[in-house]
Motif scaffolding. Sequence first.
Motif, mmCIF file in Angstrom:
data_model
loop_
_atom_site.group_PDB
_atom_site.id
_atom_site.type_symbol
_atom_site.label_atom_id
_atom_site.label_comp_id
_atom_site.label_asym_id
_atom_site.label_seq_id
_atom_site.Cartn_x
_atom_site.Cartn_y
_atom_site.Cartn_z
ATOM 1 N N MET A 86 -15.942 -3.056 -10.917
ATOM 2 C CA MET A 86 -16.074 -1.790 -11.186
ATOM 3 C C MET A 86 -15.296 -1.573 -12.699
ATOM 4 O O MET A 86 -14.598 -2.412 -12.889
ATOM 5 N N ASP A 87 -15.715 -0.658 -13.280
ATOM 6 C CA ASP A 87 -15.380 -0.170 -14.423
ATOM 7 C C ASP A 87 -13.884 0.197 -14.252
ATOM 8 O O ASP A 87 -12.924 0.075 -14.975
ATOM 9 N N ARG A 88 -13.744 1.226 -13.092
ATOM 10 C CA ARG A 88 -12.485 1.612 -12.694
ATOM 11 C C ARG A 88 -12.370 1.625 -11.294
ATOM 12 O O ARG A 88 -13.394 1.577 -10.658
ATOM 13 N N GLN A 122 -21.010 4.582 -16.057
ATOM 14 C CA GLN A 122 -19.520 3.793 -16.097
ATOM 15 C C GLN A 122 -19.431 3.882 -14.442
ATOM 16 O O GLN A 122 -19.409 5.090 -13.894
ATOM 17 N N THR A 136 -8.487 -6.474 -5.912
ATOM 18 C CA THR A 136 -9.918 -5.694 -5.201
ATOM 19 C C THR A 136 -10.558 -4.986 -6.238
ATOM 20 O O THR A 136 -11.892 -5.016 -6.100
ATOM 21 N N ARG A 137 -10.005 -4.519 -7.273
ATOM 22 C CA ARG A 137 -10.473 -3.608 -8.267
ATOM 23 C C ARG A 137 -11.532 -4.726 -9.131
ATOM 24 O O ARG A 137 -12.725 -4.368 -9.307
ATOM 25 N N ARG A 138 -10.923 -5.810 -9.375
ATOM 26 C CA ARG A 138 -11.536 -6.706 -10.146
ATOM 27 C C ARG A 138 -12.924 -7.441 -9.461
ATOM 28 O O ARG A 138 -13.838 -7.854 -9.900
ATOM 29 N N ARG A 150 -6.228 0.142 -4.548
ATOM 30 C CA ARG A 150 -4.636 0.112 -4.944
ATOM 31 C C ARG A 150 -4.263 -1.118 -5.508
ATOM 32 O O ARG A 150 -3.354 -1.347 -6.483
ATOM 33 N N LEU A 151 -4.959 -2.404 -5.282
ATOM 34 C CA LEU A 151 -4.740 -3.763 -5.601
ATOM 35 C C LEU A 151 -5.639 -4.148 -6.807
ATOM 36 O O LEU A 151 -7.096 -3.776 -6.773
ATOM 37 N N ARG A 152 -5.104 -4.479 -7.793
ATOM 38 C CA ARG A 152 -5.820 -5.009 -9.278
ATOM 39 C C ARG A 152 -7.011 -6.357 -8.573
ATOM 40 O O ARG A 152 -8.129 -6.242 -9.179
ATOM 41 N N ASP A 156 -5.872 11.261 -12.972
ATOM 42 C CA ASP A 156 -6.595 10.104 -13.479
ATOM 43 C C ASP A 156 -8.024 10.326 -13.492
ATOM 44 O O ASP A 156 -8.708 10.108 -14.418
ATOM 45 N N TYR A 191 0.863 -1.235 0.002
ATOM 46 C CA TYR A 191 -0.048 -0.167 0.109
ATOM 47 C C TYR A 191 1.040 1.329 0.065
ATOM 48 O O TYR A 191 1.462 1.669 0.956
ATOM 49 N N ARG A 192 1.205 1.763 -1.369
ATOM 50 C CA ARG A 192 1.801 2.989 -1.656
ATOM 51 C C ARG A 192 0.991 3.702 -2.174
ATOM 52 O O ARG A 192 0.843 3.452 -3.529
#
Lengths: 336, 560
Positions: A270-272, A251, A264-266, A260-262, A152, A141-142
């Motif tokens: 979510m779209d982003r 969206q 958890t995003r996936r 921060r981590l892929r 972004d 976590y940085r």
Amino acid sequence: MADLLTMTDAGLYCEAGDFHIDPWRPVPRAVTTHAHSDHARAGSELYIAAAEGVSLLQHRLPGARVEGLEWGETRTIHGVRVSLHPSGHIRGAAQVRVEHGGEVWVASGDYKREADPTCRPFEVVRCHTFITEATFALPVYRWAGPDAVMADVVSWCQATMASDGCAVLLTYTLGKAQRLLAELAPHLEAPVLVHGAVEPLNALYRAAGVTLASTQLVRDTPVRGGVRGAVVLAPPSAAVPAWLRRLHEPQMAFVSGWMRLRGTRRRRSMDRGFALSDHADWPGLLQTIRETGAQRVLATHGDSAALVRFLAETGLEAAALGAVMPGASDADEDGA
Amino acid sequence: MSGFRRFGDLYRALDETTSTNEKRDALAAYATDASDADLAWAVFVLTGRRMRRPVSGNVMRDWASQHTGLPAWLIEASYHAVGDLSETLAILCSRGQGNAPPDLSLAEFMEQEVLPLGAAEPDEQRQVLQRWWDTLDERDCFLAHKLVGGALRVGVSATLAVRGFAKGLGYAPSVVEHRLMGTWEPTAAFGARLRAADDGAADRSRPYPFYLASPLGDSPESSGERDEWLAEWKWDGIRAQLIVRGGEVFLWSRGEERLTERFPDLVVPAGHLPDGTVLDGEIVIKRDGVVQPFAVLQTRIGRTNLSAKVLRDSPAVFLAFDLIEWGGEDWRERSLRERREVLAQLLGASGTGPLQLSQAVVAPDWAALAGLRAQSRSLGVEGIMLKRWSSPYRSGRPRGDWWKWKIEPFTMDAVLVYAQAGSGKRASLYTDYTFAVWDGDTLVPVAKAYSGLDDEEIARLDRWIRAHTKERFGPVRVVEPVHVFELGFEAIQRSSRHKAGIAVRFPRILRWRTDKPAREADTLPALHRLLEQAAAAHPAQPAQAEPEAPSLFDDLGDDA
């Protein structure tokens, strides 16, 4: 000498001063670091909080008796000197400095070291024992820095709007939502559409003189697919079809340190995901612990085992401050 | 923009959307503007092909520890939170600011940076990684690590990758799929062949894309009249195509493993088939006319030395059920009825020899067929295949014409005892479970399962696991033995490798038995009785059937 602050069934307790810090059960005297629901629980007789956060606390705990302390103002409770210092987490969020018999403890509450236009920056308070949060206590976590993340966010919002869709930013209603509105203000002309849960808090921030982007309630827009090319702000629980149908091609992006981590995003589908957090990252935790000069560090919140072991290996006295809060859930509302 | 960066953009585009259409379009756009060499490499990595990994994950972790000054245990703890080593090391090690992108194409990066690692000494390998970490930014580092590791895990199946690339190249997916079968190297020449209008130098060995059956959900009555359908036993072997072209014989598994060298007892007799013949069927082992359990086939596959004794004791039989090329002509568009007719003439009706027709199951109506299906277990088959007589031979798994009507699995009620975080999409969620049954007062682990719960149940169980952990061993949490799950499995066999003395095949969770207390879960003696019953029902199964070593082919059991 007995510890100045100890963990009890009701939460962190100062026996010498007979008061609690962020108790999760009703107590006579609750020093409260900030208004998020995992720190501010209803039912106590008296709340002591930073003056800057009193209106937020009263909004969250209607009818509660709240006494405000100015930043750095000392209040003596049964001979124990208590003062509050900015933690930079959200507006009015405080660290609690407790001094008794020449010994100084600081309970950090939640904190971050990054700049935030809606609240004062973190203040380093020297102490013997530092109770630190440990929400993001692993070196992965940085944070990239708020300017980079916001760049972004803004470019994603603009691209989505340009294609006539709605950029829905899902985020905590108190703190992160207003931070985003303040950051977005210079970049947007049209008002940001907000969920009904967010707007009362916006009003409190504006009343305190914080500049936010102009806002409009989503519920004041046409019922079906009428909103095009807009930025929308809502709590994650609002992202249900019945609510989203007002928006043309929504969206979804989640704004949280967990992004921060892929993985958890996936997992969130979510779209982003944008990793903008109101908590300290790993370097922030280490920097803060070092700057307090504390020889003893107690870690609480989140998975503190790694931080404790790491600090112990560098020669500090470190331990986890146990006790799981009943009913606490890490994704609920901690402004992560 | 460099080709390396362009591929990184494709990766992010695929990673950042959940929409299948957007993924397909991103792949198509890439195929349109990538160089031939980059296209070949992109196809190689995105359709799940692998090279030998030049640097192991453990070695990379050690070097990362020295590079960052972080203790090894903390890198390990970080990895367990992230669930992806490439990502973990990119976050921890990358020090570049993005101002020094590798000005290389994807192919150049693979050929100049990644491939030489395979032949390099550890010191040189380490220097390369250090250089990446010092100069590349996090995104480039992540991609570089992924390319070293081989598996991209970007939420794109091989099928979707083929569809996307095919769209960009302007071909039907089946054309591209066909061009990708068999052996090829990711070179500019291969990329050009993928693009080329006329696939002139077609590789003779290439199989057709397999037609896969879907599980039959309803009762078969809903599919129409019995006489519209061919019924066959569903053999528990290895699905394969036997190809005779240009005087040579090739044998391919559905997983695109080349099996030619492993089955001389099939390949030699197949040389007598007419040139230009492709058969689809199932490889099994037969002893005295009886098809043997999968474990026997697995043992034979694991043997590197096919001695005369092995060939005599475990003779392979190819049970052919389809004819997809005949006289050098693609017969896939013809009806199954026509294909079977010629196939039957070709192989004859005899039940002997290494190449046999997979016989139709004779049953006048659905009820009679259901009765026969009920005997599947004692016959050593997995159930029944239903194929519409009028169907063409399709590719992939389109529904409607080919069904697998499998028998109900064995079941047991077992207690959740250990949990571990998953990887990829399930990283940071506890989704890998170990289950145990009672042996007296002790719980003995008998199965691991990863699937069978829905997202809501996974989330609920994850929260429970975190709050009820008794002990932790690295990434593994020992939980209070409270929750009971009904597990389904396909077979049970003895195993000296497992503490319980048994091993079950394809275990998965059927349901969460919230109604059942842990002490009412099944017992080990009950499972041993099940094992004896299974062995008694199928006497040909040797009591000690067990693969010699975990095999590449563990997953090949259900590839109908």
